[in-house]
Each structure stands twice: as structure tokens, then as C-alpha cells.
Design a protein around this motif. Sequence first.
Motif, PDB file in Angstrom:
ATOM      1  N   GLY A 300       0.775  -1.229   0.000  1.00  0.00           N
ATOM      2  CA  GLY A 300       0.000   0.000   0.000  1.00  0.00           C
ATOM      3  C   GLY A 300       0.807   1.280   0.000  1.00  0.00           C
ATOM      4  O   GLY A 300       0.234   2.365  -0.029  1.00  0.00           O
ATOM      5  N   SER A 301       2.129   1.171   0.007  1.00  0.00           N
ATOM      6  CA  SER A 301       2.958   2.364   0.174  1.00  0.00           C
ATOM      7  C   SER A 301       3.214   3.121  -1.121  1.00  0.00           C
ATOM      8  O   SER A 301       3.499   4.324  -1.093  1.00  0.00           O
ATOM      9  N   THR A 302       3.142   2.441  -2.269  1.00  0.00           N
ATOM     10  CA  THR A 302       3.637   3.011  -3.517  1.00  0.00           C
ATOM     11  C   THR A 302       2.644   2.791  -4.655  1.00  0.00           C
ATOM     12  O   THR A 302       2.001   1.750  -4.737  1.00  0.00           O
ATOM     13  N   ASP A 311       1.824  14.334 -24.974  1.00  0.00           N
ATOM     14  CA  ASP A 311       0.798  13.354 -25.314  1.00  0.00           C
ATOM     15  C   ASP A 311       1.455  12.215 -26.086  1.00  0.00           C
ATOM     16  O   ASP A 311       1.775  12.370 -27.261  1.00  0.00           O
ATOM     17  N   PRO A 312       1.662  11.053 -25.486  1.00  0.00           N
ATOM     18  CA  PRO A 312       2.366   9.970 -26.179  1.00  0.00           C
ATOM     19  C   PRO A 312       1.571   9.354 -27.319  1.00  0.00           C
ATOM     20  O   PRO A 312       2.149   8.679 -28.171  1.00  0.00           O
ATOM     21  N   ASP A 313       0.246   9.563 -27.358  1.00  0.00           N
ATOM     22  CA  ASP A 313      -0.510   9.082 -28.509  1.00  0.00           C
ATOM     23  C   ASP A 313      -0.109   9.828 -29.778  1.00  0.00           C
ATOM     24  O   ASP A 313      -0.263   9.312 -30.886  1.00  0.00           O
ATOM     25  N   ALA A 314       0.428  11.046 -29.617  1.00  0.00           N
ATOM     26  CA  ALA A 314       0.821  11.852 -30.766  1.00  0.00           C
ATOM     27  C   ALA A 314       2.303  11.744 -31.083  1.00  0.00           C
ATOM     28  O   ALA A 314       2.727  11.948 -32.219  1.00  0.00           O
ATOM     29  N   GLN A 315       3.103  11.413 -30.063  1.00  0.00           N
ATOM     30  CA  GLN A 315       4.550  11.362 -30.271  1.00  0.00           C
ATOM     31  C   GLN A 315       5.205  10.583 -29.134  1.00  0.00           C
ATOM     32  O   GLN A 315       4.668  10.472 -28.054  1.00  0.00           O
ATOM     33  N   GLY A 316       6.385  10.052 -29.401  1.00  0.00           N
ATOM     34  CA  GLY A 316       7.255   9.557 -28.357  1.00  0.00           C
ATOM     35  C   GLY A 316       6.779   8.350 -27.582  1.00  0.00           C
ATOM     36  O   GLY A 316       5.942   7.570 -28.031  1.00  0.00           O
ATOM     37  N   SER A 317       7.332   8.201 -26.384  1.00  0.00           N
ATOM     38  CA  SER A 317       7.142   7.017 -25.559  1.00  0.00           C
ATOM     39  C   SER A 317       6.956   7.415 -24.108  1.00  0.00           C
ATOM     40  O   SER A 317       7.191   8.563 -23.722  1.00  0.00           O
ATOM     41  N   THR A 318       6.563   6.447 -23.292  1.00  0.00           N
ATOM     42  CA  THR A 318       6.434   6.671 -21.856  1.00  0.00           C
ATOM     43  C   THR A 318       7.523   5.927 -21.096  1.00  0.00           C
ATOM     44  O   THR A 318       8.123   4.978 -21.596  1.00  0.00           O
ATOM     45  N   THR A 319       7.759   6.375 -19.871  1.00  0.00           N
ATOM     46  CA  THR A 319       8.678   5.723 -18.951  1.00  0.00           C
ATOM     47  C   THR A 319       7.915   5.336 -17.686  1.00  0.00           C
ATOM     48  O   THR A 319       6.774   5.757 -17.484  1.00  0.00           O
ATOM     49  N   LEU A 320       8.531   4.531 -16.840  1.00  0.00           N
ATOM     50  CA  LEU A 320       7.901   4.079 -15.604  1.00  0.00           C
ATOM     51  C   LEU A 320       8.311   4.979 -14.444  1.00  0.00           C
ATOM     52  O   LEU A 320       9.483   5.349 -14.313  1.00  0.00           O
ATOM     53  N   TRP A 321       7.338   5.301 -13.603  1.00  0.00           N
ATOM     54  CA  TRP A 321       7.574   6.164 -12.449  1.00  0.00           C
ATOM     55  C   TRP A 321       6.870   5.573 -11.233  1.00  0.00           C
ATOM     56  O   TRP A 321       6.016   4.691 -11.351  1.00  0.00           O
ATOM     57  N   ALA A 322       7.222   6.078 -10.050  1.00  0.00           N
ATOM     58  CA  ALA A 322       6.566   5.659  -8.806  1.00  0.00           C
ATOM     59  C   ALA A 322       6.435   6.860  -7.891  1.00  0.00           C
ATOM     60  O   ALA A 322       7.236   7.799  -7.936  1.00  0.00           O
ATOM     61  N   ILE A 323       5.422   6.825  -7.036  1.00  0.00           N
ATOM     62  CA  ILE A 323       5.181   7.903  -6.077  1.00  0.00           C
ATOM     63  C   ILE A 323       4.588   7.279  -4.825  1.00  0.00           C
ATOM     64  O   ILE A 323       3.942   6.222  -4.892  1.00  0.00           O
ATOM     65  N   ASP A 324       4.811   7.907  -3.673  1.00  0.00           N
ATOM     66  CA  ASP A 324       4.215   7.425  -2.429  1.00  0.00           C
ATOM     67  C   ASP A 324       2.705   7.592  -2.488  1.00  0.00           C
ATOM     68  O   ASP A 324       2.189   8.605  -2.975  1.00  0.00           O
ATOM     69  N   ALA A 325       1.986   6.591  -2.004  1.00  0.00           N
ATOM     70  CA  ALA A 325       0.534   6.695  -1.908  1.00  0.00           C
ATOM     71  C   ALA A 325       0.160   7.762  -0.894  1.00  0.00           C
ATOM     72  O   ALA A 325       0.929   8.056   0.041  1.00  0.00           O
ATOM     73  N   PRO A 326      -1.009   8.381  -1.020  1.00  0.00           N
ATOM     74  CA  PRO A 326      -1.433   9.394  -0.031  1.00  0.00           C
ATOM     75  C   PRO A 326      -1.451   8.824   1.379  1.00  0.00           C
ATOM     76  O   PRO A 326      -1.771   7.658   1.590  1.00  0.00           O
ATOM     77  N   ALA A 327      -1.117   9.658   2.334  1.00  0.00           N
ATOM     78  CA  ALA A 327      -1.063   9.232   3.731  1.00  0.00           C
ATOM     79  C   ALA A 327      -2.415   8.708   4.191  1.00  0.00           C
ATOM     80  O   ALA A 327      -3.464   9.315   3.926  1.00  0.00           O
ATOM     81  N   GLY A 328      -2.400   7.547   4.836  1.00  0.00           N
ATOM     82  CA  GLY A 328      -3.617   6.982   5.395  1.00  0.00           C
ATOM     83  C   GLY A 328      -4.525   6.302   4.397  1.00  0.00           C
ATOM     84  O   GLY A 328      -5.611   5.848   4.751  1.00  0.00           O
ATOM     85  N   VAL A 329      -4.078   6.229   3.133  1.00  0.00           N
ATOM     86  CA  VAL A 329      -4.890   5.615   2.089  1.00  0.00           C
ATOM     87  C   VAL A 329      -4.201   4.323   1.647  1.00  0.00           C
ATOM     88  O   VAL A 329      -3.130   4.346   1.049  1.00  0.00           O
ATOM     89  N   ARG A 330      -4.784   3.214   1.933  1.00  0.00           N
ATOM     90  CA  ARG A 330      -4.200   1.921   1.583  1.00  0.00           C
ATOM     91  C   ARG A 330      -5.280   0.980   1.017  1.00  0.00           C
ATOM     92  O   ARG A 330      -5.015  -0.073   0.577  1.00  0.00           O
TER      93      ARG A 330
END
Length: 330
Positions: A300-302, A311-330
Motif C-alpha cells: 500500500g505504500s507506492t 501526449d504519447p498518442d501523438a509522439q514519443g514514448s512513456t517511462t515508468l515512475w513511482a510515487i508514495d501513496a497518499p497518507a492513510g490511504v491503503r
Amino acid sequence: MQKQALSLLAMACLCPLLAIAQAPSRTAAACRSDTARQIAVTGTGLGRSFQNPCFSPNGRVLAFTNFATRYNTGKSVVRTVPAEGGAVLAALSPTSAQSVNLPGQCWSAATDEVVYSSDVADRDEIYLAPAAGGASRRVTRRPGFLAWEPSISPVLSDGKRWIVFESHSEANPESGGELWKIRSDGTEPAVRLTQSHNDRQPEWSPKGDKIVFQREVGPESWDVFTLDVATGAVFNVTNAGELFNTDASWSPSGNYIVYSSGDADIEIANVFVIAAAGGNRIRVTRSCGLDGAPGWSPDGSTIAFESAPFDPDAQGSTTLWAIDAPAGVR
């Protein structure tokens, strides 16, 4: 032809790709005003777009889709990588096809397998692959129909595991999607769960009692719904289709849903969290581009997601990212 998000994927020439290291991008970082961190992926023979992160049951590994040419374009391979980034661990699908996993509930804790769809044979069908690598097992055989966006349930009270997926007519792939399910061993006929709507990207809940999915509620309008597996009742969670609510998956408790959405101050889409019972949403990411296809870690942390500073539908590619989940939300 494999379907990803809301548009058909075009097949393209797979040019020879040598070693590609996906180092953090200054441009991508400059687009952000949050605490998200890029998950760098390295290896030999990798494609250019990194999408659909899905955590392993222990949270240490991610499965993801690696498109060869650019976002949603060309052949694609389902691969695994350490959740914190690093060298690719395994290729789970053939390199000669277009294979796609769904972010969220793609990994079975019971058998340590990853579910994905692929056009490696005669049409898009569902496959299960050992997470450590090895031969995949075909689950569906449905002449005249395409199977996309699969998600696998936990072991249910009847001792079975089920795979839910998005189904389209092979003759008319752009027709409205229906949700179907099939036993993970493929020993029983597939069962239709919804019809007469355009339903897509279904995900089993952690308890296996509900399925979250997106439904088209009007022109260019999408909401996140849940389906009660026992009763068939559906519930509109987001109830704001004009914000284009898509890419939904569950928190590990099953009490919250993470998804991508827009707003007046969002150019494309960012990641949000909402209670499964509905209510006010919580904004998780802040990017000037696209943040989508989120998946929640088992502790539940990430929250991991795909991102591009455009806009990747129009150009380019995506990369993978991560972020902390909101506090108290699991």
C-alpha cells in the motif's frame, strides 16, 4: 491486433534495437511538481516505450509492457524488472508478437504467473507465463473474438481462479467492449459479464468479490465502475464522465481505487485515488503531460505508473515512475 487504452494499436516495423538504457529524463522531471521518481530500466534489445507497471505479490518486482517503436506502437514484450529499477530480469512473452499486460492485478500469487494478451497465434488471446520466465500457456480459444486487457483473480471460495478480460468482435474491433471471464485453466467456457455498453480494462479486486472497469457514458466521456461478481450489480464510482476517468485498479485493501483522470488545470491526465464507495477524489501526481496506467504495491505504500511530458498518442514514448501513496490511504 492488440488493444491498449482506448485506441487500436498500429503495428510497425521492428528495427534492430541494441542496448538501451532508460536513464531518468530531465525533460520529464522538469514537467513534474510532485515527488515522483523514475524507475530506470536497463537491458539489451529493449523497446522504446515502457508501460503498464504491475507489482509482484511481494512488491519486489514489476511486470510491464515494452513497446518496440513508441507508445502503443509496434511489437511489444511483457518483461519484469526490480521494482526500484535496474536490469530487466526476464522476458515473459514472445518477441515476435504484440503482447500486453494490464497494470494492477496481472500477477497470480497462487502460482507465480503473469497474465497477458497476445497476437502471437491466430488472434489476440489470453496467456499465462511463469514469472521467472519459460513457456507461456494459452488460456482462451475464441474464433471470431479478440481478448484484451486480462486480470487474474485470487483463489476464490470455490478453489478456482478466474481471468476477466475485455472482449471485442474480430470483424469489428472498434465495437463496444464486453467483460467476460474464464477459468485460469481454460477448462470451462468463457462467461459474459456485461453487454450493451462499451466496457474496458477490468481488474479483479484483492478479495475477488468485485471487478473495477471503465465504461463509456457518453461521447468522449468515461467513468470508473465496479461490478459485484455475485449479484451483477454495477456502481458508478467517479460519476464525472467529462473528466475522462480510465485505467482503474485497486488498492491492496480493496477500499480505494487508483485511476487516471483530467481536470480544468490538467492538460492530459494525472493519477487520482478515490474510495471504492465513491466520494471526493485525491490527486496523487502533478505533471504537465500524461500520468496513467497506475498500479498499487501490495503493502500500500507506492503507486507505479507510466508517464510522458507530452501526449504519447501523438509522439514519443512513456517511462515508468513511482510515487508514495497518499497518507492513510491503503
